[in-house]
Scaffold this motif. Structure first.
Motif, PDB file in Angstrom:
ATOM      1  N   PRO A 162       1.006  -0.756  -0.009  1.00  0.00           N
ATOM      2  CA  PRO A 162      -0.233   0.282  -0.030  1.00  0.00           C
ATOM      3  C   PRO A 162       0.908   1.370  -0.188  1.00  0.00           C
ATOM      4  N   ALA A 163       2.046   1.598   0.640  1.00  0.00           N
ATOM      5  CA  ALA A 163       3.161   2.460   0.884  1.00  0.00           C
ATOM      6  C   ALA A 163       3.130   2.493  -1.036  1.00  0.00           C
ATOM      7  N   ASP A 170       8.903  -4.964  -7.093  1.00  0.00           N
ATOM      8  CA  ASP A 170       8.500  -5.860  -6.223  1.00  0.00           C
ATOM      9  C   ASP A 170       9.010  -6.999  -6.861  1.00  0.00           C
ATOM     10  N   GLU A 171       9.723  -8.508  -5.828  1.00  0.00           N
ATOM     11  CA  GLU A 171       9.283  -9.338  -6.216  1.00  0.00           C
ATOM     12  C   GLU A 171       8.101 -10.141  -6.227  1.00  0.00           C
ATOM     13  N   GLN A 212       1.976  -7.576   1.466  1.00  0.00           N
ATOM     14  CA  GLN A 212       1.368  -8.260   2.153  1.00  0.00           C
ATOM     15  C   GLN A 212       0.342  -8.542   2.824  1.00  0.00           C
ATOM     16  N   VAL A 213      -0.319  -7.248   2.976  1.00  0.00           N
ATOM     17  CA  VAL A 213      -1.592  -6.736   3.711  1.00  0.00           C
ATOM     18  C   VAL A 213      -2.817  -7.583   2.246  1.00  0.00           C
ATOM     19  N   LEU A 239      15.338  -7.017  -5.551  1.00  0.00           N
ATOM     20  CA  LEU A 239      16.505  -6.191  -5.736  1.00  0.00           C
ATOM     21  C   LEU A 239      17.148  -6.644  -4.891  1.00  0.00           C
ATOM     22  N   THR A 264      -0.903 -16.488   6.497  1.00  0.00           N
ATOM     23  CA  THR A 264      -1.497 -15.255   5.845  1.00  0.00           C
ATOM     24  C   THR A 264      -1.178 -15.393   4.792  1.00  0.00           C
ATOM     25  N   LYS A 315      -4.067 -16.555   2.085  1.00  0.00           N
ATOM     26  CA  LYS A 315      -4.624 -15.572   1.131  1.00  0.00           C
ATOM     27  C   LYS A 315      -3.928 -15.561  -0.323  1.00  0.00           C
ATOM     28  N   ASP A 362       5.414   0.300   6.526  1.00  0.00           N
ATOM     29  CA  ASP A 362       5.770   0.350   7.559  1.00  0.00           C
ATOM     30  C   ASP A 362       7.617  -0.233   7.733  1.00  0.00           C
ATOM     31  N   ARG A 402      18.632 -10.049  -1.078  1.00  0.00           N
ATOM     32  CA  ARG A 402      18.463 -10.906  -1.615  1.00  0.00           C
ATOM     33  C   ARG A 402      19.014 -11.974  -2.254  1.00  0.00           C
TER      34      ARG A 402
END
Ligand SMILES: Cc1cc2nc3c(=O)[nH]c(=O)nc-3n(C[C@H](O)[C@H](O)[C@H](O)COP(=O)(O)OP(=O)(O)OC[C@H]3O[C@@H](n4cnc5c(N)ncnc54)[C@H](O)[C@@H]3O)c2cc1C
Length: 475
Positions: free
Chosen positions: A15-16, A35-36, A43-44, A84, A137, A141, A308, A451
């Motif tokens: 979201p950020a 983004d990976e 996450q959410v 990244l 989660t 999800k 976060d 990573r």
């Protein structure tokens, strides 16, 4: 390898990151999002494959879809499925994607990398069938998979009822919720979080589902040992005090075929550490975070942090923080004057303060209770990448390791593929206990690769026969 240039690179499409990239692109910055994950959402708002769930029935799905649509229409370029792994000066970025390695450069960098789970080891935590609460989660999800048929859900924080309720809804039996918090902790978190009655109502829905399924809720208790039997996992629990210290003589056992356990979330600081930004220790938002101003600016020019990753404030505050950091970048790159920056950022600052109260109240439930480490015996593995035990760590501290970097050099703890994301909290606590606290124990220096990266992706295919063998030097 051709390098592509942007005004702003955003790391993370949660979201950020989604809100930040949307705002920056709409303001005219050439914006890249890396983004990976294969789809934006973080996450959410992790998006399951379309065929998995009925469309549009879930609040998270709806909010995530709104952010995804705005991002898609903003003109920002997306590098999804891209890990990244390296950042050089002037924001040179190296990532590995489905097509192999990619290079990018950007005048400004906005870090929206979210959090990782706080892992506090105990005997048996690496047993197959034991997984992280936040990891559960993802299974539920994104993959539509239950962790087991009979599940114990343990640890602390709002993910406890969320995972248990989702597991019940998916057809699993939840044998018990083993909660570190007491009912009074929940009551005060609910009072502090009353600014978001909609989210409290969602929590009440999970509790109703758990009550209907008659799921036992064990308060002020911790899992202290897991072993395997012919039937599955045998899970030992003990009552704990407010600091998480297990109380002898209070043992209760329970059987299950999966244990989902988590102790809260820790801001992901690997990028800001790698780039040498100043950090501060703020336990109330998860621990070590980059030292940022209200708009997310670090002390490194043109380096910003939002969501976060800058301190756990929750999913509702993350897009507001993302928009604020994007506005700062747009201003700092000369596309917005100071008057318009203040006019546009002030309402977001005020709204963010309001919603962050809820996130912080929930994060407080999952505060680190250092007494839990009493359960880790000398032969408990602390660093599972490098197989470093508690005895080895205690030995290094006794020999004189005074901060986490010294301890890392002496034991290899934190040098494995996860780069300390799993053992960092336990090591910080163990060293901190001997040197006067976590702030004194320091934080690990940032290192590439951020990573794990397959060498083949970096150097391409090669044959051992092609490796030049140097001639022996004449004597
Ligand atoms: C595993 C997990 C599950 C969670 N589940 C829930 C939940 O169900 N409900 C809830 O309310 N809160 C949940 N949370 C908390 C929630 O994620 C946050 O409150 C919120 O999503 C924060 O948004 P963000 O944009 O700051 O970060 P995030 O949503 O975490 O997004 C960060 C993004 O950065 C990407 N990233 C990080 N490093 C790299 C890299 N090196 N290369 C490429 N990409 C990278 C990640 O893939 C991720 O998509 C969860 C947290 C975790 C860690």
């Amino acid at each position: 390898m051709a390098e592509r240039s942007f005004d702003l690179a955003v790391i993370g499409a949660g979201p950020a990151g989604m809100a930040a990239a949307t705002s920056a692109a709409e303001a005219g910055l050439r914006t890249l999002v890396i983004d990976e994950a294969p789809r934006p959402g973080g996450q959410v708002y992790r998006a399951p494959p379309a065929e998995f769930l009925p469309q549009g029935t879930d609040a998270d799905r709806r909010i995530g879809d709104e952010l995804r649509t705005a991002l898609a229409e903003s003109g920002a370029e997306l590098a999804l499925d891209h890990r990244l792994w390296w950042i050089g000066e002037g924001f040179e970025l190296a990532a590995v994607g489905p097509g192999g390695p990619h290079r990018f450069s950007a005048r400004a960098l906005l870090v929206a990398t979210g959090t990782t789970e706080r892992i506090l080891p105990f005997p048996g935590w690496t047993t197959p069938g034991v997984i992280g609460l936040a990891a559960a989660t993802i299974l539920l999800k994104a993959d539509g998979v239950v962790p087991g048929e009979r599940v114990v859900v343990a640890g602390a924080g709002p993910l406890l009822p969320l995972v248990a309720a989702k597991a019940v809804a998916a057809g699993a039996s939840v044998a018990a919720i083993v909660d570190l918090a007491r009912p009074s902790d929940w009551a005060s978190a609910v009072i502090r979080g009353r600014s978001r009655p909609d989210l409290l109502a969602r929590g009440a829905g999970w509790l109703r589902r758990l009550a209907m399924a008659r799921v036992p809720w064990w308060s002020a208790r911790a899992v202290v040992n897991v072993s395997t039997t012919a039937e599955g996992l045998s899970i030992d629990t003990l009552a704990v005090n407010a600091d998480g210290e297990p109380q002898p003589g209070t043992r209760r056992k329970i059987g299950a075929d999966a244990l989902c356990i988590g102790h809260g979330l820790v801001p992901s600081t690997e990028v800001t550490r790698l780039l040498g930004a100043a950090h501060v220790f703020r336990p109330e938002v998860g621990g070590w975070v980059a030292d940022v101003d209200e708009l997310g600016r670090t002390n490194v020019p043109h380096l910003y942090v939002a969501g976060d990753a800058a301190g756990v404030e929750g999913a509702a505050a993350a897009p507001l923080a993302g928009r604020l950091a994007a506005l700062a970048a747009v201003h700092d790159l000369g596309r917005l004057d100071a008057t318009h920056l203040a006019r546009r950022s002030d309402p977001f600052v005020a709204r963010r303060r309001g919603v962050a109260r809820f996130g912080k109240a929930m994060a407080g439930l999952a505060r680190l209770r250092s007494g839990l480490l009493d359960a880790a015996t000398p032969d408990t593995i602390i660093c599972r990448c490098e197989d470093v035990t508690r005895a080895e760590i205690d030995g290094a501290i006794d020999t004189g390791a005074r901060d986490v970097n010294q301890l890392k050099a002496w034991t290899r703890c934190g040098m494995g593929p996860c780069q300390g994301r799993m053992c960092g909290e336990a090591v910080g606590e163990l060293v901190g206990a001997q040197v006067g606290g976590r702030a004194q124990a320091g934080l690990w220096t940032g290192r590439a690769p951020l990573r794990p990266v397959p060498l083949e992706d970096l150097v391409g295919g090669y044959d051992y026969a092609d490796i030049p063998i140097p001639q022996a030097a004449p004597l």
